[in-house]
Write a protein that holds these residues in place. Structure first.
Motif, PDB file in Angstrom:
ATOM      1  N   GLN A 146      85.338  -0.633   2.587  1.00 41.62           N
ATOM      2  CA  GLN A 146      84.823  -1.428   3.701  1.00 41.62           C
ATOM      3  C   GLN A 146      83.320  -1.618   3.539  1.00 41.62           C
ATOM      4  O   GLN A 146      82.598  -0.647   3.268  1.00 41.62           O
ATOM      5  CB  GLN A 146      85.133  -0.708   5.015  1.00 41.62           C
ATOM      6  N   VAL A 147      82.832  -2.848   3.688  1.00 45.88           N
ATOM      7  CA  VAL A 147      81.396  -3.118   3.664  1.00 45.88           C
ATOM      8  C   VAL A 147      80.809  -2.603   4.973  1.00 45.88           C
ATOM      9  O   VAL A 147      81.329  -2.902   6.050  1.00 45.88           O
ATOM     10  CB  VAL A 147      81.117  -4.636   3.514  1.00 45.88           C
ATOM     11  N   ILE A 148      79.732  -1.806   4.885  1.00 44.18           N
ATOM     12  CA  ILE A 148      79.193  -1.172   6.095  1.00 44.18           C
ATOM     13  C   ILE A 148      77.718  -1.492   6.355  1.00 44.18           C
ATOM     14  O   ILE A 148      77.118  -0.921   7.259  1.00 44.18           O
ATOM     15  CB  ILE A 148      79.393   0.357   6.067  1.00 44.18           C
ATOM     16  N   GLY A 149      77.133  -2.394   5.570  1.00 39.90           N
ATOM     17  CA  GLY A 149      75.729  -2.710   5.804  1.00 39.90           C
ATOM     18  C   GLY A 149      75.272  -3.898   4.993  1.00 39.90           C
ATOM     19  O   GLY A 149      76.058  -4.525   4.278  1.00 39.90           O
ATOM     20  N   ILE A 163      72.756  -5.972  -7.787  1.00 43.72           N
ATOM     21  CA  ILE A 163      73.231  -6.133  -6.405  1.00 43.72           C
ATOM     22  C   ILE A 163      73.913  -4.827  -6.012  1.00 43.72           C
ATOM     23  O   ILE A 163      74.674  -4.267  -6.792  1.00 43.72           O
ATOM     24  CB  ILE A 163      74.230  -7.297  -6.275  1.00 43.72           C
ATOM     25  N   GLN A 164      73.638  -4.380  -4.784  1.00 44.22           N
ATOM     26  CA  GLN A 164      74.272  -3.179  -4.230  1.00 44.22           C
ATOM     27  C   GLN A 164      74.803  -3.522  -2.845  1.00 44.22           C
ATOM     28  O   GLN A 164      74.071  -4.073  -2.035  1.00 44.22           O
ATOM     29  CB  GLN A 164      73.256  -2.041  -4.086  1.00 44.22           C
ATOM     30  N   ILE A 165      76.067  -3.200  -2.602  1.00 43.80           N
ATOM     31  CA  ILE A 165      76.655  -3.416  -1.278  1.00 43.80           C
ATOM     32  C   ILE A 165      77.110  -2.060  -0.751  1.00 43.80           C
ATOM     33  O   ILE A 165      77.939  -1.398  -1.395  1.00 43.80           O
ATOM     34  CB  ILE A 165      77.851  -4.388  -1.333  1.00 43.80           C
ATOM     35  N   PRO A 166      76.570  -1.607   0.386  1.00 40.08           N
ATOM     36  CA  PRO A 166      76.962  -0.310   0.934  1.00 40.08           C
ATOM     37  C   PRO A 166      78.416  -0.356   1.407  1.00 40.08           C
ATOM     38  O   PRO A 166      78.844  -1.319   2.062  1.00 40.08           O
ATOM     39  CB  PRO A 166      76.002  -0.082   2.100  1.00 40.08           C
ATOM     40  N   ILE A 167      79.164   0.683   1.055  1.00 37.61           N
ATOM     41  CA  ILE A 167      80.594   0.711   1.377  1.00 37.61           C
ATOM     42  C   ILE A 167      81.023   2.046   1.965  1.00 37.61           C
ATOM     43  O   ILE A 167      80.346   3.068   1.796  1.00 37.61           O
ATOM     44  CB  ILE A 167      81.460   0.432   0.124  1.00 37.61           C
TER      45      ILE A 167
END
Length: 150
Positions: free
Chosen positions: A118-121, A144-148
């Motif tokens: 789940q993406v959280i931020g 690229i970084q996507i918090p999960i």
């Protein structure tokens, strides 16, 4: 190739403002530098942008909601210092600059969905090598970084 990595908390100074073009990014960076009395050229990869969670989830990758400079130990006392949270991130490195990022965001989002994460931020985009460091576009490197949440 996307990968999952745990990241420690990182200290930053951040300017929250809508950025949707290269010239706007340059102006915002200069404004951030003057507000914080910091220089973005301190070290390679020290400047980043964020995309809101809503824009990330809605595949709107050309509008940033902030620009930041990573803080070195000497600048920790700066009153503008905030943090990027520690945690798990879906990450990707690619050769290219910001205009090449949409396909890589989609690749990360597919990885996140395929693994039931789940993406959280807000997403984080850092240019590590750009036209200021190399004259050759083939050398440009962006992360690229996507918090999960796993």
């Amino acid at each position: 190739m996307p990968f999952i990595q745990e990241r420690k908390e990182r200290r930053i100074v951040r300017l929250l403002e809508r950025i949707s073009s290269e010239p706007e990014m340059e102006v915002s960076l200069r404004r951030l530098e003057s507000m914080s009395n910091m220089s973005s050229s301190i070290f390679i990869g020290g400047v980043g942008l964020t995309i809101s969670i809503n824009n990330t989830l809605n595949n709107k990758f050309n509008e940033y909601n902030s620009i930041f400079i990573l803080v070195e130990e000497d600048d920790i006392q700066n009153p503008l210092v905030t943090t990027l949270p520690e945690g798990m991130y879906a990450c990707i490195y690619y050769n290219g600059n910001h205009s090449d990022s949409p396909e890589h965001y989609r690749s990360l989002l597919n990885c996140i969905q395929d693994n039931s994460f789940q993406v959280i931020g807000d997403s984080i985009e850092r240019t590590i090598i750009d036209h200021y460091i190399s004259g050759s576009k083939e050398d440009y490197l962006t992360e690229i970084q996507i918090p999960i949440k796993c």
